[in-house]
Design a protein around this motif. Structure first.
Motif, PDB file in Angstrom:
ATOM      1  N   LEU A  99       0.817  -1.209   0.000  1.00 38.62           N
ATOM      2  CA  LEU A  99       0.000   0.000   0.000  1.00 38.62           C
ATOM      3  C   LEU A  99       0.852   1.260   0.000  1.00 38.62           C
ATOM      4  O   LEU A  99       0.436   2.306  -0.502  1.00 38.62           O
ATOM      5  N   ALA A 100       2.064   1.157   0.578  1.00 44.41           N
ATOM      6  CA  ALA A 100       2.985   2.297   0.622  1.00 44.41           C
ATOM      7  C   ALA A 100       4.385   1.758   0.871  1.00 44.41           C
ATOM      8  O   ALA A 100       4.562   0.704   1.486  1.00 44.41           O
ATOM      9  N   ALA A 101       5.376   2.512   0.389  1.00 46.96           N
ATOM     10  CA  ALA A 101       6.776   2.115   0.581  1.00 46.96           C
ATOM     11  C   ALA A 101       7.624   3.370   0.719  1.00 46.96           C
ATOM     12  O   ALA A 101       7.517   4.294  -0.087  1.00 46.96           O
ATOM     13  N   GLN A 102       8.456   3.394   1.757  1.00 43.20           N
ATOM     14  CA  GLN A 102       9.326   4.556   1.956  1.00 43.20           C
ATOM     15  C   GLN A 102      10.465   4.169   2.888  1.00 43.20           C
ATOM     16  O   GLN A 102      10.289   3.362   3.812  1.00 43.20           O
ATOM     17  N   THR A 103      11.647   4.748   2.645  1.00 44.09           N
ATOM     18  CA  THR A 103      12.807   4.526   3.503  1.00 44.09           C
ATOM     19  C   THR A 103      12.987   5.729   4.421  1.00 44.09           C
ATOM     20  O   THR A 103      12.907   6.881   3.976  1.00 44.09           O
ATOM     21  N   PHE A 104      13.213   5.450   5.703  1.00 47.73           N
ATOM     22  CA  PHE A 104      13.368   6.499   6.703  1.00 47.73           C
ATOM     23  C   PHE A 104      14.753   6.400   7.339  1.00 47.73           C
ATOM     24  O   PHE A 104      15.239   5.299   7.629  1.00 47.73           O
TER      25      PHE A 104
END
Length: 290
Positions: A99-104
């Motif tokens: 549903l969502a993908a992000q690197t923090f």
């Protein structure tokens, strides 16, 4: 706001660990006792994690206009400190669809102690969402693939003599505590003291630390003593017999370099140092300056 409430708490014989709330020092001073109690209650409601596991559990997802705010708890199920850096996260549904993908970059979280849980708010950019909105009852946040985690280890002593005095033990403990933490997988040697004894020996006391998960046995130890001007005074390759430092432990070891100088009293050689390799000696005369 979407609240996560489903938790699988079945124990299938795996070894689980409990985690306790951990806040940064600056947060400890500003977070109210009431808020801390809320954190503690939320941690108790999280699904169990296994020993040795790094886990992320979502609490809520909130549409904040140009981003989605996701509150999570990052839990360290390992027995040593962790420093998190760039961590990729996915929000998925029950079908495993992304549903969502992000690197923090989580380096600002500092050190995550063993068996601890830290509340974090992650802000997913709308451009990183694969759907128009996160469904109310069908989402989960997970770690995605390989990520950058460094583990910090602080070995503790083993094999100290039973007859060691309380004062001497405190000195050794202070020395160990002031050494920098080690990365998982490292082995280090630190010089505790250098002194000249009345019997003519230069006595070097070293502390060896093993931050690996396996015992390390040392058979030979090349060493060179340097005076305060960094000139090589004595050099020797010591043969070690059955000297093993166990995983995540530290051990004290003494090395004696014979000389022809016999002071009336034992004396510390302030400013002297040791390199753990063999160095050519320039005439071997500098010991007379003691």
């Amino acid at each position: 706001m979407v609240k996560k409430t489903q938790h699988d708490k079945e124990n299938n014989g795996e070894e689980y660990v409990s985690t306790v709330l951990s806040l940064l020092d600056q947060e400890e001073n500003v977070v109210s006792d009431v808020q801390k109690e809320i954190f503690i209650d939320e941690i108790k409601e999280l699904p169990p994690i296994k020993e040795g596991e790094l886990n992320v559990s979502g609490v809520y997802a909130y549409d904040a206009g140009d981003k989605v705010e996701v509150k999570v708890y990052i839990r360290n199920g390992l027995s040593y400190n962790l420093n998190l850096q760039k961590i990729p996260f996915l929000i998925v549904n029950s079908k495993g669809e992304t549903l969502a993908a992000q690197t923090f970059n989580l380096s600002s979280l500092g050190q995550l102690p063993p068996h601890s849980a830290r509340p974090v708010k992650l802000y997913f950019k709308k451009e990183n969402l694969k759907v128009d909105k996160i469904p109310a009852d069908d989402w989960e946040i997970v770690l995605n693939g390989e990520f950058n985690v460094t583990s910090k280890v602080r070995p503790r002593y083993e094999g100290l003599p039973d007859e060691i005095s309380v004062e001497d033990k405190l000195v050794f403990d202070k020395f160990l505590d002031e050494l920098p933490e080690m990365e998982e997988g490292e082995f280090s040697i630190s010089t505790f003291s250098v002194g000249l004894q009345t019997n003519g020996n230069i006595l070097v006391t070293a502390v060896m630390r093993n931050a690996t998960n396996k015992p390390i046995t040392i058979n030979k130890m090349p060493m060179t003593v340097l005076d305060k001007n960094r000139r090589a005074v004595k050099s020797q390759n010591f043969i070690m017999k059955d000297f093993t430092v166990n995983p995540y432990r530290a051990k004290v070891c003494n090395f004696a370099f014979p000389t022809d100088v016999h002071p009336e009293n034992d004396q510390a050689l302030d400013g002297w140092s040791v390199v753990y390799k063999l160095v050519n000696i320039d005439g071997g005369k500098h010991i007379k300056r003691v």
